[in-house]
Design a protein around this motif. Structure first.
Motif, mmCIF file in Angstrom:
data_model
loop_
_atom_site.group_PDB
_atom_site.id
_atom_site.type_symbol
_atom_site.label_atom_id
_atom_site.label_comp_id
_atom_site.label_asym_id
_atom_site.label_seq_id
_atom_site.Cartn_x
_atom_site.Cartn_y
_atom_site.Cartn_z
ATOM 1 N N LYS A 77 0.847 -1.196 0.000
ATOM 2 C CA LYS A 77 0.000 0.000 0.000
ATOM 3 C C LYS A 77 0.882 1.245 0.000
ATOM 4 N N PRO A 78 0.349 2.376 -0.481
ATOM 5 C CA PRO A 78 1.163 3.585 -0.625
ATOM 6 C C PRO A 78 1.607 4.160 0.723
ATOM 7 N N VAL A 79 2.763 4.830 0.707
ATOM 8 C CA VAL A 79 3.158 5.660 1.838
ATOM 9 C C VAL A 79 2.238 6.877 1.812
ATOM 10 N N ASP A 80 1.657 7.224 2.950
ATOM 11 C CA ASP A 80 0.637 8.277 2.974
ATOM 12 C C ASP A 80 1.183 9.659 2.668
ATOM 13 N N GLY A 81 2.326 10.000 3.251
ATOM 14 C CA GLY A 81 2.805 11.367 3.063
ATOM 15 C C GLY A 81 4.295 11.513 3.222
ATOM 16 N N GLU A 82 4.773 12.660 2.773
ATOM 17 C CA GLU A 82 6.187 13.015 2.926
ATOM 18 C C GLU A 82 6.264 14.326 3.707
ATOM 19 N N ILE A 83 7.068 14.324 4.775
ATOM 20 C CA ILE A 83 7.246 15.485 5.634
ATOM 21 C C ILE A 83 8.528 16.198 5.222
ATOM 22 N N ILE A 84 8.417 17.497 4.977
ATOM 23 C CA ILE A 84 9.571 18.291 4.538
ATOM 24 C C ILE A 84 9.877 19.328 5.613
ATOM 25 N N CYS A 85 11.078 19.230 6.199
ATOM 26 C CA CYS A 85 11.403 20.090 7.340
ATOM 27 C C CYS A 85 12.911 20.369 7.388
ATOM 28 N N PRO A 86 13.382 21.421 6.699
ATOM 29 C CA PRO A 86 14.820 21.716 6.678
ATOM 30 C C PRO A 86 15.297 22.620 7.816
ATOM 31 N N TYR A 87 14.479 22.821 8.853
ATOM 32 C CA TYR A 87 14.874 23.640 10.005
ATOM 33 C C TYR A 87 16.163 23.125 10.640
ATOM 34 N N PHE A 88 17.060 24.049 10.956
ATOM 35 C CA PHE A 88 18.304 23.700 11.643
ATOM 36 C C PHE A 88 18.843 24.962 12.316
ATOM 37 N N LYS A 89 18.415 25.171 13.537
ATOM 38 C CA LYS A 89 18.712 26.423 14.242
ATOM 39 C C LYS A 89 20.208 26.676 14.369
ATOM 40 N N GLU A 90 20.980 25.622 14.675
ATOM 41 C CA GLU A 90 22.419 25.787 14.896
ATOM 42 C C GLU A 90 23.125 26.352 13.665
ATOM 43 N N GLY A 91 22.583 26.095 12.505
ATOM 44 C CA GLY A 91 23.156 26.624 11.269
ATOM 45 C C GLY A 91 22.451 27.873 10.770
ATOM 46 N N GLY A 92 21.444 28.343 11.531
ATOM 47 C CA GLY A 92 20.707 29.531 11.117
ATOM 48 C C GLY A 92 19.742 29.275 9.981
ATOM 49 N N ARG A 93 19.014 28.153 10.028
ATOM 50 C CA ARG A 93 18.031 27.804 8.991
ATOM 51 C C ARG A 93 16.638 27.739 9.616
ATOM 52 N N PHE A 94 15.753 28.567 9.129
ATOM 53 C CA PHE A 94 14.406 28.671 9.686
ATOM 54 C C PHE A 94 13.388 28.693 8.545
ATOM 55 N N THR A 95 12.192 28.185 8.818
ATOM 56 C CA THR A 95 11.107 28.228 7.836
ATOM 57 C C THR A 95 9.936 28.990 8.437
ATOM 58 N N ILE A 96 9.556 30.081 7.784
ATOM 59 C CA ILE A 96 8.477 30.954 8.262
ATOM 60 C C ILE A 96 7.539 31.256 7.100
ATOM 61 N N ASP A 97 6.250 31.053 7.302
ATOM 62 C CA ASP A 97 5.255 31.251 6.242
ATOM 63 C C ASP A 97 5.642 30.480 4.981
#
Length: 475
Positions: A138-158
């Motif tokens: 059966k199919p995989v339901d979803g893919e989660i995309i989350c490149p947040y990495f505070k220590e490197g100064g990477r944030f996702t907003i809006d």
């Protein structure tokens, strides 16, 4: 572009209570978390976990048999061609599924990629999902995309992914990383990034997302509902301005997984720590890394060409007692001269290390540029240079007090080829986002600290500070 002060404008959550709930959910969940790391820097948020440098059935079975919730497999696929990463990920998927079936232990796979969005996406997660679907029917339901990495100064907003430069947040698509010759992109909005990278197979307007506002409001029910609503490998973007945002998301994620939903993950290092409910640990001291003095110097190898690395290298030159050697990587175009350069540098290194002097070797700072070049040719040339750079450690007859490798491909090759590590233990971090392995007994230099310094992490003085700690120098 945003002012970095925006990160402090969201309401604060009760992170201690959230952490306690996350730990409870993590303990109750029965999945083994298998983290595939496309270069060695992905362990930059965790400690006391194992890293396997191959994906054989035997290594994966050992990982499943560990008491730990998660383990890492280093693939180094960011340095692979499309054909190589296809073979590797199909093989990994099959071996993980086989071990799961034989042990009766369920699993989830996290594809840990670059926090600045470079790498073989969506190829790798699509291959892994294909194998899982074949085994489960059966199919995989979803893919989660989350490149947040505070220590490197990477944030996702809006839904826009940002890289922090000083006091500014710059959209990722406007940074030097987006111009990568092999893995370049244009979109900073992660929904548009998905559409761009999938060639339009997944439209931006069809990509779901979880906002920082929802996370700060601890809307577990609403977030769980969004996760349950994913189907047929639908995409969901996780916004995050702080680690606590991911803790909230992972609680909802465990709720959805508890209802039988299955997901694939493309994330940066920040997500793995929270998904596995890994505890906080202070930065490592010299005594925790460097044991009894061997009377030899340490070695620092710098392969990354990012502007950040070059500025960090210049700052490192302020540390007294280090000898600097420029490795003429441009000679890669002349096989004989290239070989002679490698031999000369190794002789000089051994002389200095034997006298207790720490050595820093670095490639030419300007990336070699050729007319009518192709991404594949540039990648092959880069791998050849990296192979030479790792040999500057791997062919040493003197055991160094420590090894520091700067750059993703460089650190992978030094760890697997030069140091010949099959299994390492992550001790923790020497500075935020900079992991330290303790090499295994099977390695070329057993029990030494190996510091994996990403090319795109830290401030100007961070490399200088890390090396100063290792050398016992006052900061």
């Amino acid at each position: 572009m945003l002012d970095a002060a925006v990160l402090d404008r969201y309401p604060q959550a009760d992170c201690r209570a959230i952490q306690a709930l996350l730990e409870e959910k993590c303990r109750e969940d029965r999945h083994k978390i298998v983290v595939l790391d496309d270069d060695p820097t992905g362990v930059q948020t965790v400690h006391d976990v194992s890293v396997y440098t191959d994906w054989s059935y035997e290594s994966i079975k050992k990982g499943f048999e560990e008491d730990n919730k998660l383990f890492y497999i280093l693939t180094n696929s960011r340095g692979f061609t499309v054909e190589q990463t296809t073979r590797a990920h199909l093989e990994i998927g099959e071996n993980v599924a086989r071990v799961s079936e034989e042990t009766g232990i369920d699993y989830v796979i996290v594809s840990r990629g670059d926090s600045t969005l470079r790498g073989h996406y969506p190829l790798e997660t699509e291959l892994l999902a294909r194998v899982e679907e074949k085994h489960r029917g059966k199919p995989v339901d979803g893919e989660i995309i989350c490149p947040y990495f505070k220590e490197g100064g990477r944030f996702t907003i809006d839904n826009v992914h940002y890289v922090k430069y000083g006091e500014q947040l710059v959209p990722a698509g406007e940074t030097e990383f987006a111009g990568d010759r092999t893995f370049g992109y244009h979109a900073s909005d992660l929904r548009e990034y998905v559409e761009e990278k999938t060639g339009g197979r997944y439209k931006a307007e069809d990509v779901a997302s979880v906002s920082v506002e929802e996370l700060r409001g601890a809307d577990y029910a609403g977030i769980t509902e969004k996760l349950i609503g994913l189907h047929d490998f639908g995409k969901l973007v996780v916004n995050a301005a702080d680690a606590c945002d991911l803790k909230v998301f992972c609680i909802a994620l465990y709720n959805a997984m508890g209802q039988g939903k299955r997901f694939m993950f493309r994330t940066a290092a920040g997500f793995v720590k929270e998904f596995g409910a890994v505890s906080e640990r202070p930065l490592l001291s010299r005594s925790q890394m460097v044991g009894d003095s061997r009377g030899t110097g340490g070695i620092i190898v710098v392969g990354s060409h990012t502007k950040k690395t070059t500025s960090q290298l210049e700052a490192l030159k302020q540390v007294p007692g280090i000898e600097f050697i420029e490795f003429n990587s441009d000679l890669v175009l002349d096989e004989d001269k290239f070989r002679e350069e490698v031999e000369a540098v190794i002789r000089r290194e051994e002389e200095l290390l034997g006298r207790g002097v720490t050595v820093a070797v670095y490639t030419k700072r300007k990336l070699l540029s050729l007319d009518n070049d192709s991404p594949e040719a540039a990648l092959v040339r880069s791998v050849k240079i990296s192979d030479a750079v790792q040999s500057l450690v791997g062919r040493l007859k003197v055991t160094p007090a420590f090894v520091v490798a700067k750059g993703g491909i460089t650190s992978s090759d030094v760890g697997t080829k030069a140091l010949q590590v099959k299994k390492a233990t992550v001790l923790g971090q020497i500075r935020p986002g900079i992991p330290v392995w303790k090499t295994g007994e099977e390695s070329r230099f057993p029990g030494i600290p190996y510091i994996i310094f990403p090319g795109n992490v830290g401030e100007v003085d961070t490399l200088k500070e890390a090396v100063g700690i290792l050398m016992g120098s006052p900061r």
